[in-house]
Each structure stands twice: as C-alpha cells, then as structure tokens.
Motif scaffolding. Structure first.
Motif, PDB file in Angstrom:
ATOM      1  N   UNK A 187       0.813  -1.223   0.000  1.00 16.11           N
ATOM      2  CA  UNK A 187       0.000   0.000   0.000  1.00 16.11           C
ATOM      3  C   UNK A 187       0.839   1.262   0.000  1.00 16.11           C
ATOM      4  N   UNK A 188       2.171   1.112  -0.002  1.00 18.09           N
ATOM      5  CA  UNK A 188       3.059   2.264  -0.083  1.00 18.09           C
ATOM      6  C   UNK A 188       3.574   2.778   1.243  1.00 18.09           C
ATOM      7  N   UNK A 189       3.395   2.036   2.314  1.00 20.06           N
ATOM      8  CA  UNK A 189       3.872   2.487   3.619  1.00 20.06           C
ATOM      9  C   UNK A 189       5.390   2.363   3.697  1.00 20.06           C
ATOM     10  N   UNK A 190       6.023   3.338   4.307  1.00 20.26           N
ATOM     11  CA  UNK A 190       7.471   3.292   4.507  1.00 20.26           C
ATOM     12  C   UNK A 190       7.803   2.334   5.653  1.00 20.26           C
ATOM     13  N   UNK A 191       9.097   2.026   5.791  1.00 19.91           N
ATOM     14  CA  UNK A 191       9.513   1.108   6.854  1.00 19.91           C
ATOM     15  C   UNK A 191       9.222   1.699   8.228  1.00 19.91           C
ATOM     16  N   UNK A 192       9.406   3.015   8.359  1.00 21.60           N
ATOM     17  CA  UNK A 192       9.110   3.675   9.633  1.00 21.60           C
ATOM     18  C   UNK A 192       7.633   3.569   9.968  1.00 21.60           C
ATOM     19  N   UNK A 193       6.779   3.749   8.968  1.00 24.08           N
ATOM     20  CA  UNK A 193       5.331   3.659   9.200  1.00 24.08           C
ATOM     21  C   UNK A 193       4.919   2.237   9.538  1.00 24.08           C
ATOM     22  N   UNK A 194       5.532   1.261   8.878  1.00 20.71           N
ATOM     23  CA  UNK A 194       5.237  -0.140   9.185  1.00 20.71           C
ATOM     24  C   UNK A 194       5.615  -0.458  10.631  1.00 20.71           C
ATOM     25  N   UNK A 195       6.778   0.040  11.047  1.00 23.29           N
ATOM     26  CA  UNK A 195       7.262  -0.262  12.391  1.00 23.29           C
ATOM     27  C   UNK A 195       6.412   0.406  13.465  1.00 23.29           C
ATOM     28  N   UNK A 196       6.043   1.683  13.247  1.00 24.06           N
ATOM     29  CA  UNK A 196       5.357   2.441  14.295  1.00 24.06           C
ATOM     30  C   UNK A 196       3.844   2.261  14.289  1.00 24.06           C
ATOM     31  N   UNK A 197       3.257   2.040  13.125  1.00 24.60           N
ATOM     32  CA  UNK A 197       1.801   1.957  13.041  1.00 24.60           C
ATOM     33  C   UNK A 197       1.267   0.526  13.059  1.00 24.60           C
ATOM     34  N   UNK A 198       2.093  -0.456  12.727  1.00 21.33           N
ATOM     35  CA  UNK A 198       1.606  -1.835  12.634  1.00 21.33           C
ATOM     36  C   UNK A 198       2.282  -2.733  13.671  1.00 21.33           C
ATOM     37  N   UNK A 199       3.602  -2.784  13.622  1.00 26.69           N
ATOM     38  CA  UNK A 199       4.324  -3.726  14.487  1.00 26.69           C
ATOM     39  C   UNK A 199       4.313  -3.259  15.937  1.00 26.69           C
TER      40      UNK A 199
END
Length: 288
Positions: A187-199
């Motif tokens: 969906x275009x999420x950056x690695x920072x967004x994946x780490x902070x918003x999902x993981x």
C-alpha cells in the motif's frame, strides 16, 4: 446408539493445554508458600525489636514496633533514595526500549545479514559475569566524567539490559505475521510507518515485559550503585540497607522494615500489571 452416562467425566483442561489435577494444585500451593513465607517472615520481623528477632526470628510479633518504619525511612534517607530510583528506573526503561526496540525489529522483521552471528554474540554477552567489566568501566567513566552521576549509572544499566531485551523482543516480534508488513508495504507504507503503526501496537506486551524486567533489575541493583556513586544524595533506595550497620552490628528490625518499604511498590506494580506481564512472557516464550 445408547449413551453411557456412567462414563467418567473428562478432566478440565486449561486453555493453555495443561490439565488441572489435584496434584497440580498441590504443587502450585507449595510453590506459593515457598515464595510467600520468606516475605511473611520479613513483614513479621519488621514489626519486632532486635531482641525479639533474636529470641523469636520466625514467629508472629508479640509487640508491634511500627516506629521501625519511621526510623528506617529517616535513617536510610529513603525519601531521597526513592526519587533517585525513579530517575534511574525511568531512564533505564526508556534507554532499553530505544536501544533494544530497533535492534530487535531489524533482527526479526528485516533481511539482516549475519543475523545468526549477531544472535550468537548476544547470547555470549549475556552469559558473561558483569563483575569482569567493573574495573575497566570505572577507569573509563572517570575519564568521561560520569562518576557520581545518575546518567552514568543509567548508561551502565541500559548496556546491561539491552542484550537480553533484544533477544526477548526479537522472539516476541517473530510471532507477528509478516503478511501484515507486506500488505502495508504494498500500500506504499514506509519502513518507519510499518514499524510504528503496525508492528509497535501489536508488540506492546513485549515492550512492557522488557520494561518491567529492566526496571526491576535497576530498582534492586546494588553493586554498580556503590561502585560508581559516592555522593549520598545520589544513592538509589537499594543502598538504604547500608545505613543500618553500627560497627559490626546490624539493626535487623530496620533492615526488615526497609525491605518492606522497598518491596511494597514492586508488589503493587506487579498486581496492577500482572496480566500484561504474564501474557508478554508467555507470548515471547512460545513463539520463535
């Protein structure tokens, strides 16, 4: 088909898979008594005079010496010690999260080269006795001007807790499905967004477990306190026990009273967070 009603009832099975039998309950009760009886003896002795402790060290107090708590608080300078401890414990937890969190995320969620070698190195580091680092670390801290500072003590505690925290968090993060990361990246999420918003939201029990373990370690640590601190105004509360010695004699009533004061915040904290703490340990221990 006939149904046999006289068949023996099935044993109740715990959600974790273990069967609840009378033997298991007996073992749990014995373990609870084994853990609780020393604490109960400490509470009893905190209400006794030194003479009564010597005459009746394990029994119920006959006269309640509540003045032991007041004298222990004043003589041990425990008010100032608790404030210093709050600073040290908070700094240790925050520093451990900042150091162990990104490292564990990289080892668990990214294609990190030499991942196995790094993991073996961390296992090797946590197996080393911390006493072997005191002398070189003391001379280094003198050159850096970190002797007699709470910040210098916090840095030491963060370094001591980070290796184990990385391994614990990594084991917990492995249990989070990678499909969530991949869907977010598509969906275009950056690695920072994946780490902070999902993981990160999914791994909060793991971070809480790491924070509690590192905080408890810093709360009760004594060796590095007395080595790297000499100003009594900077002493954490764990050093209060050093103030109850008079020559070669020990005031055991004050020692036990200080122990009760020291233990009370830990018991209240664990009772408030026990479900999250146990679930975090269970999740991190099962997966991986």
């Amino acid at each position: 088909m006939a149904i046999h009603t006289d068949a023996p009832a099935r044993e109740r099975v715990h959600p974790g898979g273990s069967r609840r039998t009378p033997v298991s309950y007996l073992v749990l009760v014995l373990l609870a008594l084994f853990a609780a009886l020393p604490v109960l003896v400490m509470v009893f002795n905190s209400l006794k005079s030194n003479y009564e402790i010597g005459a009746n060290p394990l029994g119920f107090p006959t006269s309640f010496e509540f003045a032991n708590f007041v004298e222990a608080w004043v003589q041990g300078n425990m008010g100032r010690g608790l404030l210093n401890t709050v600073v040290v414990v908070s700094g240790t937890i925050a520093g451990t999260w900042l150091c162990a969190g990104p490292a564990a995320y990289a080892m668990a969620r990214l294609d990190l080269p030499l991942r196995r070698g790094i993991e073996n190195y961390l296992y090797f580091v946590i197996s080393l006795p911390v006493q072997m680092f005191i002398v070189p670390l003391f001379f280094l801290w003198v050159q850096l001007g970190l002797i007699d500072t709470l910040f210098g003590l916090i840095v030491i505690y963060v370094a001591l807790n980070t290796p184990f925290s990385v391994l614990l968090l990594r084991t917990f993060l492995i249990g989070i499905p990678r499909s969530l990361d991949e869907a977010a990246r598509i969906d275009g999420a950056s690695e920072w967004r994946v780490a902070t918003r999902i993981v990160l939201p999914l791994s909060l029990p793991g971070f809480l477990t790491v924070g509690l373990l590192s905080g408890l370690g810093a709360y009760s640590e004594l060796l590095f306190c007395v080595t790297f601190l000499s100003d009594p105004e900077l002493f954490p509360v764990a050093t209060a026990f050093l103030n109850f010695s008079q020559g070669y004699a020990q005031n055991y009533g004050l020692v036990n009273a200080a122990g009760v004061i020291l233990l009370a915040p830990l018991v209240l904290l664990f009772l408030a967070l026990q479900r999250r703490f146990i679930s975090g340990l269970a999740s991190s221990g099962v997966k991986g």
